[in-house]
Scaffold this motif. Structure first.
Motif, PDB file in Angstrom:
ATOM      1  N   ASP A 239       0.860  -1.184   0.000  1.00  0.00           N
ATOM      2  CA  ASP A 239       0.000   0.000   0.000  1.00  0.00           C
ATOM      3  C   ASP A 239       0.893   1.230   0.000  1.00  0.00           C
ATOM      4  O   ASP A 239       1.438   1.621   1.031  1.00  0.00           O
ATOM      5  CB  ASP A 239      -0.909  -0.010   1.233  1.00  0.00           C
ATOM      6  CG  ASP A 239      -2.028   1.019   1.136  1.00  0.00           C
ATOM      7  OD1 ASP A 239      -1.878   1.965   0.327  1.00  0.00           O
ATOM      8  OD2 ASP A 239      -3.034   0.895   1.850  1.00  0.00           O
ATOM      9  N   ALA A 240       1.055   1.847  -1.168  1.00  0.00           N
ATOM     10  CA  ALA A 240       1.934   3.009  -1.317  1.00  0.00           C
ATOM     11  C   ALA A 240       1.142   4.282  -1.572  1.00  0.00           C
ATOM     12  O   ALA A 240       1.656   5.227  -2.178  1.00  0.00           O
ATOM     13  CB  ALA A 240       2.926   2.772  -2.460  1.00  0.00           C
ATOM     14  N   ASP A 241      -0.097   4.340  -1.116  1.00  0.00           N
ATOM     15  CA  ASP A 241      -0.938   5.518  -1.306  1.00  0.00           C
ATOM     16  C   ASP A 241      -0.542   6.579  -0.287  1.00  0.00           C
ATOM     17  O   ASP A 241      -0.756   6.407   0.916  1.00  0.00           O
ATOM     18  CB  ASP A 241      -2.413   5.140  -1.148  1.00  0.00           C
ATOM     19  CG  ASP A 241      -3.355   6.260  -1.557  1.00  0.00           C
ATOM     20  OD1 ASP A 241      -2.873   7.398  -1.756  1.00  0.00           O
ATOM     21  OD2 ASP A 241      -4.558   6.013  -1.679  1.00  0.00           O
ATOM     22  N   SER A 242       0.031   7.670  -0.749  1.00  0.00           N
ATOM     23  CA  SER A 242       0.496   8.724   0.162  1.00  0.00           C
ATOM     24  C   SER A 242      -0.641   9.583   0.681  1.00  0.00           C
ATOM     25  O   SER A 242      -0.417  10.456   1.525  1.00  0.00           O
ATOM     26  CB  SER A 242       1.519   9.616  -0.554  1.00  0.00           C
ATOM     27  OG  SER A 242       0.962  10.171  -1.730  1.00  0.00           O
ATOM     28  N   GLY A 245      -3.575   5.059   3.305  1.00  0.00           N
ATOM     29  CA  GLY A 245      -3.774   3.679   2.878  1.00  0.00           C
ATOM     30  C   GLY A 245      -5.081   3.102   3.392  1.00  0.00           C
ATOM     31  O   GLY A 245      -5.592   3.504   4.444  1.00  0.00           O
ATOM     32  N   PHE A 260       4.870  -0.226   5.095  1.00  0.00           N
ATOM     33  CA  PHE A 260       5.579   0.409   3.988  1.00  0.00           C
ATOM     34  C   PHE A 260       6.414   1.584   4.484  1.00  0.00           C
ATOM     35  O   PHE A 260       7.556   1.776   4.048  1.00  0.00           O
ATOM     36  CB  PHE A 260       4.570   0.872   2.939  1.00  0.00           C
ATOM     37  CG  PHE A 260       5.214   1.387   1.686  1.00  0.00           C
ATOM     38  CD1 PHE A 260       6.051   0.578   0.932  1.00  0.00           C
ATOM     39  CD2 PHE A 260       4.989   2.680   1.255  1.00  0.00           C
ATOM     40  CE1 PHE A 260       6.653   1.050  -0.231  1.00  0.00           C
ATOM     41  CE2 PHE A 260       5.576   3.167   0.095  1.00  0.00           C
ATOM     42  CZ  PHE A 260       6.410   2.347  -0.642  1.00  0.00           C
ATOM     43  N   GLY A 296      -0.118   0.494   4.499  1.00  0.00           N
ATOM     44  CA  GLY A 296       0.185   1.887   4.192  1.00  0.00           C
ATOM     45  C   GLY A 296      -0.010   2.801   5.382  1.00  0.00           C
ATOM     46  O   GLY A 296      -0.384   2.383   6.477  1.00  0.00           O
TER      47      GLY A 296
END
Length: 505
Positions: A239-242, A245, A260, A296
């Motif tokens: 999960d790399a949603d800034s 997440g 992450f 994330g």
């Protein structure tokens, strides 16, 4: 002295409490219900769990959590219904409700060899973080296979009741059945399972992106990762949603530490190793497929931790852990902050841009309504400028006639073809009940509702597109070192099974 979790009726608990304390044990928590027991197991990691035999407490999920976290399950039954439930789930360490704690102590004194047989087969194996053994492989069934409820190991229908889903999960996790099918090949062939690896033997990175407006990219990413794991791939879901997440909540992971971000911090300190990635990642398993998850950031304010060089380092290490690295990225593709006066300051979209640039394949998710398609086509121009010639697949999610009109699928295909010259790899009809069921259970839609249109579309995409790309380069890949030895072992194993099945047939 042991750490004990209690999930039993109040009257039984009150009677056993004095004996537990007198024996010097530590009660870490007292909960009610199977879901609460599974959550407490993940959070507290007790050594012993005392479960009530009632169907709402003694469930495949609670028993699987015991197996996953190494806890010994003692089941207390007070009625014939609870006793039958324990027998159905193959529990052998069962005691009557009138038993005293001293008698349970005698049961606990058995050797670890004896107690190891009490853990029933469940959907979550014991911590498969290292992928040290060949994963189970299952075929992508045809429509006829899916619709045949009498065939062993086949799903009996999503939402068919608690008994039906429990039987499906137990059958899916039965040892020795996974090798009966080969990914992408017919039975009896001498082919080997396809591995999603690049020419250098390292894992493939699949970036899952969608424009603003929440088209369901995270839901699709979780389903693709789960389905690929079910089909025999070693999968790492990231999960790399800034912007915050959502995969942890979606998959029922209660650990608040973002994996992450922790990996990025280790990368910044030049301390990130494959062993650290496997330690930080949370293992999750659904039926035959086991995968690792790097959760994330839940707080969007922590986005500065996801710097560009750190994300690139983490992705390279992830390639060494799994065959397929599925990365859920944020929606924003803006790079205007590059004109800022401080050229070395963190960028909000750095994680998304770095992942899309490094990806071997991109999966773009669009919402299947007029506004969603418009947003997708406009944002796709920026995506093409960023990824260039990287293979890009398109999935249109939430297709529904109420928002598009009659013949919704045909109209969407016409719009994509006319205005962008595109063809979607999958059109997924809106099935809100399947998505709600998956979210409630903390499972991907492809596992929670295996007969839904969503699950069928994802399964077709994984087998016909994702694994097909692996099959096209199978003969030219030459893994090196340990990867070469591992691939050779896979080849020998599956070739032997294929020849044996051919002789038997």
């Amino acid at each position: 002295m042991s750490r004990i979790l209690l999930a039993i009726e109040f009257e039984i608990e009150a009677r056993l409490l004095e004996g537990i304390i007198a024996a010097g044990h530590d009660i870490v928590d007292r909960v009610s219900g199977g879901l609460a027991a599974a959550t407490a197991l993940e959070r507290l990691r007790p050594e012993i769990v005392v479960l009530q035999g009632a169907p709402e407490t003694l469930t495949p999920r609670s028993l699987a959590a015991c197996a996953r976290f190494g806890a010994r399950a003692i089941v207390v039954v007070s009625s014939d219904l609870e006793r039958r439930n324990a027998e159905t789930l193959a529990v052998t360490e069962v005691v009557e409700a009138a038993v005293s704690w001293s008698e349970i102590e005698v049961l606990l004194a058995r050797t670890s060899t004896e107690s190891s047989h009490t853990m029933p087969t469940g959907p979550i194996p014991q911590r498969p973080v290292a992928f040290s053994r060949p994963p189970d492989v299952s075929s992508h069934p045809s429509e006829e296979d899916r619709s045949d409820p009498a065939e062993p190991g086949r799903p009996t229908g999503g939402g068919a009741g608690r008994g039906g889903r429990g039987a499906r999960r137990r059958a899916a996790s039965t040892p020795g059945r996974a090798g009966d099918h080969l990914v992408g090949h017919e039975r009896g062939s001498s082919a080997v399972p396809l591995r999603l690896a690049r020419a250098d033997g390292r894992g493939t990175v699949l970036a899952v992106w969608g424009p603003h407006g929440a088209p369901g990219a995270s839901t699709v990413a979780a389903a693709v990762a789960s389905k690929a794991a079910e089909m025999g791939q070693r999968v790492l879901l990231v999960d790399a949603d800034s912007y915050g997440g959502s995969l942890a909540a979606m998959l029922g992971i209660t650990d608040e530490a973002p994996g992450f971000a922790a990996a990025c911090r280790l990368a910044g300190a030049a301390r990130l190793t494959v062993a650290e990635v496997e330690r930080i990642a949370v293992p999750r398993s659904f039926g035959r497929g086991g995968l690792l998850v790097l959760t994330g950031i839940a707080n969007p304010a922590r986005w500065p931790e996801l710097a560009r060089d750190r994300v690139a380092t983490v992705l390279e290490k992830c390639r060494e852990v799994a065959d397929l690295v599925v990365v859920d990225v944020g929606f924003s593709l803006e790079s205007d902050d590059e004109i800022a006066s401080d050229a070395f300051s963190p960028r909000r979209s750095a994680a998304t841009l770095t992942t899309l640039t490094a990806a071997d394949r991109v999966l773009a998710v669009a919402d299947g309504q007029a506004v969603g398609l418009q947003r997708f086509l406009r944002a796709r121009a920026n995506l093409v400028d960023l990824v260039g010639d990287t293979p890009t697949d398109i999935i249109v999610n939430r297709v529904r006639a109420d928002a598009v009109g009659l013949g919704a699928a045909g109209q969407i295909r016409h719009v994509l073809s006319r205005f962008a010259g595109l063809e979607a790899q999958a059109l997924i009809p809106l099935d809100q009940s399947a998505c709600d069921r998956a979210l409630l259970a903390g499972e991907p839609v492809s596992y929670a509702s295996p007969r839904s249109a969503f699950a069928r579309a994802i399964g077709t995409y994984v087998s016909d597109t994702l694994l097909a790309s692996a099959g096209s380069g199978l003969e030219t890949r030459q893994p090196k070192g340990e990867n070469r030895r591992r691939t050779s072992a896979f080849r020998r194993f599956w070739r032997g099974r294929g020849e044996l099945q051919a002789q038997n047939s």
